[in-house]
Motif scaffolding. Structure first.
Motif, short mmCIF file in Angstrom:
data_model
loop_
_atom_site.label_atom_id
_atom_site.label_comp_id
_atom_site.label_asym_id
_atom_site.label_seq_id
_atom_site.Cartn_x
_atom_site.Cartn_y
_atom_site.Cartn_z
N VAL A 45 -13.07 4.39 -12.67
CA VAL A 45 -11.89 3.96 -11.92
C VAL A 45 -12.24 2.70 -11.14
O VAL A 45 -13.35 2.58 -10.59
CB VAL A 45 -11.42 5.05 -10.92
N LEU A 46 -11.29 1.78 -11.06
CA LEU A 46 -11.38 0.64 -10.16
C LEU A 46 -10.39 0.86 -9.02
O LEU A 46 -9.21 1.09 -9.26
CB LEU A 46 -11.03 -0.66 -10.89
N ASP A 47 -10.88 0.78 -7.78
CA ASP A 47 -10.04 1.03 -6.60
C ASP A 47 -9.73 -0.29 -5.93
O ASP A 47 -10.62 -0.93 -5.34
CB ASP A 47 -10.78 1.97 -5.64
N ILE A 48 -8.48 -0.72 -5.99
CA ILE A 48 -8.05 -2.05 -5.54
C ILE A 48 -7.38 -1.92 -4.19
O ILE A 48 -6.37 -1.21 -4.04
CB ILE A 48 -7.10 -2.68 -6.56
N GLY A 49 -7.93 -2.59 -3.19
CA GLY A 49 -7.38 -2.49 -1.83
C GLY A 49 -7.05 -3.84 -1.24
O GLY A 49 -7.85 -4.78 -1.33
N GLY A 50 -5.89 -3.95 -0.61
CA GLY A 50 -5.46 -5.20 -0.01
C GLY A 50 -5.35 -5.16 1.50
O GLY A 50 -4.81 -6.09 2.11
N GLU A 51 -5.85 -4.07 2.12
CA GLU A 51 -5.84 -3.97 3.58
C GLU A 51 -7.12 -3.27 4.03
O GLU A 51 -7.43 -2.18 3.57
CB GLU A 51 -4.63 -3.17 4.06
N SER A 52 -7.85 -3.91 4.91
CA SER A 52 -9.09 -3.31 5.39
C SER A 52 -8.79 -2.09 6.25
O SER A 52 -7.86 -2.11 7.09
CB SER A 52 -9.90 -4.31 6.21
N THR A 53 -9.57 -1.03 6.06
CA THR A 53 -9.46 0.16 6.91
C THR A 53 -10.78 0.43 7.63
O THR A 53 -11.07 1.57 7.99
CB THR A 53 -9.05 1.40 6.07
N ARG A 54 -11.57 -0.62 7.84
CA ARG A 54 -12.81 -0.47 8.60
C ARG A 54 -12.46 -0.08 10.04
O ARG A 54 -11.33 -0.33 10.50
CB ARG A 54 -13.60 -1.78 8.60
N PRO A 55 -13.40 0.52 10.78
CA PRO A 55 -13.12 0.85 12.17
C PRO A 55 -12.67 -0.37 12.97
O PRO A 55 -13.30 -1.43 12.91
CB PRO A 55 -14.47 1.37 12.68
N GLY A 56 -11.56 -0.24 13.66
CA GLY A 56 -11.03 -1.33 14.47
C GLY A 56 -10.12 -2.28 13.73
O GLY A 56 -9.59 -3.21 14.34
N ALA A 57 -9.90 -2.07 12.43
CA ALA A 57 -9.09 -2.99 11.65
C ALA A 57 -7.63 -2.95 12.08
O ALA A 57 -7.08 -1.90 12.40
CB ALA A 57 -9.19 -2.65 10.16
N GLU A 58 -7.00 -4.13 12.07
CA GLU A 58 -5.58 -4.24 12.36
C GLU A 58 -4.79 -4.13 11.06
O GLU A 58 -5.22 -4.62 10.01
CB GLU A 58 -5.27 -5.58 13.02
N PRO A 59 -3.62 -3.48 11.08
CA PRO A 59 -2.80 -3.38 9.87
C PRO A 59 -2.25 -4.74 9.47
O PRO A 59 -2.13 -5.65 10.29
CB PRO A 59 -1.69 -2.42 10.28
N VAL A 60 -1.92 -4.88 8.19
CA VAL A 60 -1.30 -6.10 7.70
C VAL A 60 0.08 -5.76 7.16
O VAL A 60 0.36 -4.62 6.77
CB VAL A 60 -2.14 -6.77 6.59
N PRO A 61 1.00 -6.74 7.11
CA PRO A 61 2.34 -6.47 6.57
C PRO A 61 2.27 -6.08 5.10
O PRO A 61 1.37 -6.51 4.36
CB PRO A 61 3.07 -7.80 6.75
N ALA A 62 3.24 -5.30 4.67
CA ALA A 62 3.28 -4.88 3.27
C ALA A 62 3.35 -6.08 2.34
O ALA A 62 2.74 -6.08 1.26
CB ALA A 62 4.49 -3.98 3.04
N GLU A 63 4.07 -7.12 2.74
CA GLU A 63 4.20 -8.30 1.88
C GLU A 63 2.84 -8.95 1.62
O GLU A 63 2.53 -9.39 0.51
CB GLU A 63 5.14 -9.33 2.51
N THR A 64 2.00 -9.01 2.66
CA THR A 64 0.66 -9.58 2.50
C THR A 64 -0.19 -8.73 1.58
O THR A 64 -0.89 -9.23 0.69
CB THR A 64 -0.02 -9.70 3.88
N GLU A 65 -0.12 -7.43 1.78
CA GLU A 65 -0.89 -6.52 0.94
C GLU A 65 -0.44 -6.61 -0.52
O GLU A 65 -1.28 -6.64 -1.44
CB GLU A 65 -0.71 -5.09 1.47
N LEU A 66 0.86 -6.69 -0.75
CA LEU A 66 1.37 -6.82 -2.11
C LEU A 66 0.93 -8.12 -2.76
O LEU A 66 0.57 -8.15 -3.95
CB LEU A 66 2.90 -6.72 -2.11
#
Length: 265
Positions: A45-66
């Protein structure tokens, strides 16, 4: 799809700020080249992520992630490997599944009813992960009465909820490093046989996490692959169905060797 033994989920972070490899795959050619190398090495499996979930990470808008995720999913849709989208957002999961992804990896644990509906509607399996709190706050004094009972109980409850909503299959991820102290993480890893003995496949992801620094004094995340391998081989020996790793090719090799050692002549 079914498989025997422990498969490898290769990490493909298309973000500028992931804790270990932020920015390495931010361009589409770099992301696709890395993905094809992992596929050729034998990842499941390849796991593709567009938003960091490291400790302290800030969320990003859905449009940016897409914008980050969809070109990669489309570029790999016919690559002959399972594609997972690593997201908390139902709208991102929905678009990625329509673009060719096969699996949703939700660090939110499918708590969101809309995420359950998206997976069920697409007939897509999902990975249910445990996280105490959210990425911005999860490492601020995490507390449990009984970490094994609470984490494993949550995973089993969410799996039942997901299936009741029509999600066809689930993987369970104890969420090492997501709202857990060093001792919480070690306790969960030692207790993995209790989780792998159940009916659902288990995914373990400790790749380059700070736990390895705590155990072996390795402050630079990119230097933690040997410790990652040690923990993931432990997970494989206890029955994990998947391990999620940055150094995917090294994991495929190590797991093949371990399988040969464990197989009867």
């Amino acid at each position: 799809m079914t498989w025997s033994g422990t498969g490898v989920m290769g990490i493909l972070n298309v973000t500028p700020d992931s804790f270990s490899d932020g920015g390495q795959h931010i361009s589409l050619p770099a992301a696709l080249a890395s993905a094809r190398a992992m596929r050729e090495a034998g990842v499941l499996v390849l796991d593709i992520g567009g938003e960091s979930t490291r400790p302290g990470a800030e969320p990003v808008p859905a449009e940016t992630e897409l914008d980050r995720v969809l070109p990669v999913v489309r570029g790999l849709a016919d690559a002959g490997v399972l594609l997972s989208v690593d997201t908390l957002k139902p709208e991102v999961a929905h678009a990625a599944l329509r673009a060719g992804a096969h699996l949703v990896n939700d660090v939110g644990g499918l708590r969101d009813a809309e995420m359950r509906r998206v997976c069920a509607g697409a007939g897509a399996p999902a990975c249910v992960m445990h996280m105490q709190g959210e990425p911005r706050t999860m490492q601020h004094r995490p507390r449990y009465g009984d970490v094994v009972a609470e984490v494993f109980g949550f995973l089993r409850e969410q799996a039942a909820l997901a299936r009741g909503a029509g999600v066809p299959d689930v993987l369970l991820d104890p969420g090492i490093g997501f709202g857990k102290t060093r001792e919480h993480n070690l306790t969960l890893l030692r207790a993995l046989p209790q989780l792998t003995a159940g009916p659902d496949g288990v995914l373990v992801g400790v790749s380059r996490k700070r736990l390895i620094d705590h155990l072996a004094e390795v402050p630079v995340a990119a230097d933690r692959d040997p410790g990652t391998l040690a923990l993931h081989l432990h997970a494989a020996r206890t029955g994990a169905a998947l391990v999620r790793a940055h150094a995917a090719a090294a994991h495929v090799q190590a797991l093949r060797v371990q399988t040969a050692l464990d197989s009867p002549e």
